[in-house]
Design a protein around this motif. Sequence first.
Motif, short mmCIF file in Angstrom:
data_model
loop_
_atom_site.label_atom_id
_atom_site.label_comp_id
_atom_site.label_asym_id
_atom_site.label_seq_id
_atom_site.Cartn_x
_atom_site.Cartn_y
_atom_site.Cartn_z
N GLU A 206 7.32 -26.04 -8.72
CA GLU A 206 6.64 -25.00 -7.95
C GLU A 206 5.61 -25.49 -6.95
N PRO B 114 9.91 -19.85 0.53
CA PRO B 114 10.10 -19.24 -0.79
C PRO B 114 11.50 -19.34 -1.36
N ASN B 115 12.53 -19.51 -0.52
CA ASN B 115 13.90 -19.57 -1.05
C ASN B 115 14.39 -20.99 -1.27
N SER C 121 13.74 -24.76 -3.46
CA SER C 121 13.10 -25.33 -4.63
C SER C 121 12.65 -26.76 -4.39
N SER D 205 6.53 -20.73 -3.45
CA SER D 205 6.74 -19.35 -3.89
C SER D 205 5.67 -18.40 -3.38
N MET E 164 4.71 -17.47 -10.98
CA MET E 164 5.42 -17.81 -9.76
C MET E 164 6.92 -17.62 -9.96
N LYS E 165 7.61 -17.11 -8.92
CA LYS E 165 9.04 -16.89 -9.08
C LYS E 165 9.79 -18.20 -8.95
N LYS E 166 10.95 -18.26 -9.58
CA LYS E 166 11.80 -19.44 -9.48
C LYS E 166 12.57 -19.41 -8.17
N ILE E 167 12.87 -20.57 -7.64
CA ILE E 167 13.53 -20.65 -6.35
C ILE E 167 14.68 -21.63 -6.41
N SER F 171 4.29 -19.11 -0.27
CA SER F 171 4.27 -19.43 1.17
C SER F 171 2.93 -20.01 1.60
#
Length: 273
Positions: A42, A19-20, A22, A62, A1-4, A64
């Motif tokens: 996450e 997604p943007n 945290s 991340s 998972m990408k970091k936000i 949605s």
Amino acid sequence: MKKITILVLFVMSFISAFPNVSLSSVKGVWANDGAEAVITDEICIFYAKVDSTMQAILEVPSLSITHKTVFEKDGSVAASRVSTPLEIKTEDEHIVICGERMQKVEEIEIVAPYEMDECKDKSDVGKCLQEWRLGVKFVLQDGEPLCEIGTNRHLFIYMINPSMVYIRAAATRNNNEGTLFFQNIRMMKNQNTGEYTMSIIPDNLNVAKNDLEIDNSKYNPKACYFSEDGGIYWSLISYSPDLIMLNGCGETYQVARPAIDAPIEEWIKYNPY
């Protein structure tokens, strides 16, 4: 998972799960007598008693994903993705989700993957039972979510599949004789057994917040034990460096030591309990 990234607005902050944005600023386990939430960097799982229903929401910003499950008293279950993400509001040292104002009952710290200790002696059993269960696991199975989160003091699950809906929060404590498991929130519809359960204990906050006290006399490697207050004792059967076996009330539970490359989305730091 990408970091936000973190979004903070003035004294009172609002965190919508896109997604943007945290979840890190509200990370931890939170509870009151009618609701509970576990939040990592996450993922968030939120549980609540709402009027005559029990409800749970799984949020994975991340990806949605916002997935909601509602248990009705008539035995029906509605489980599906929803378009409106959770709004998490911070007030002083509390958070508010869906009108439920909750206090933090456990800190969570996310760390890099690491080599967990082997269980080389019986004196290692309690530590390993706690440490080996730590972390966040998440998969989609035929589009349906399965999420397990183990913290130092709690075990959470949100699972949807055609034969079973199983959503629960539990307090837990371990020692060298086994695990004391106290399930304070349970939502279960099992098509195989016919079980339908929706419950939250009246003093949910105290159970989520306070230490569980283990009575070693309740451990029995030949059977699990249900205490009068609702605790379940899973007793040690055997141990080896990478595997601990417990009597799990009708089946043998296997607790394995995760490899450093295990499919764990987030690694949680071990803190003795």
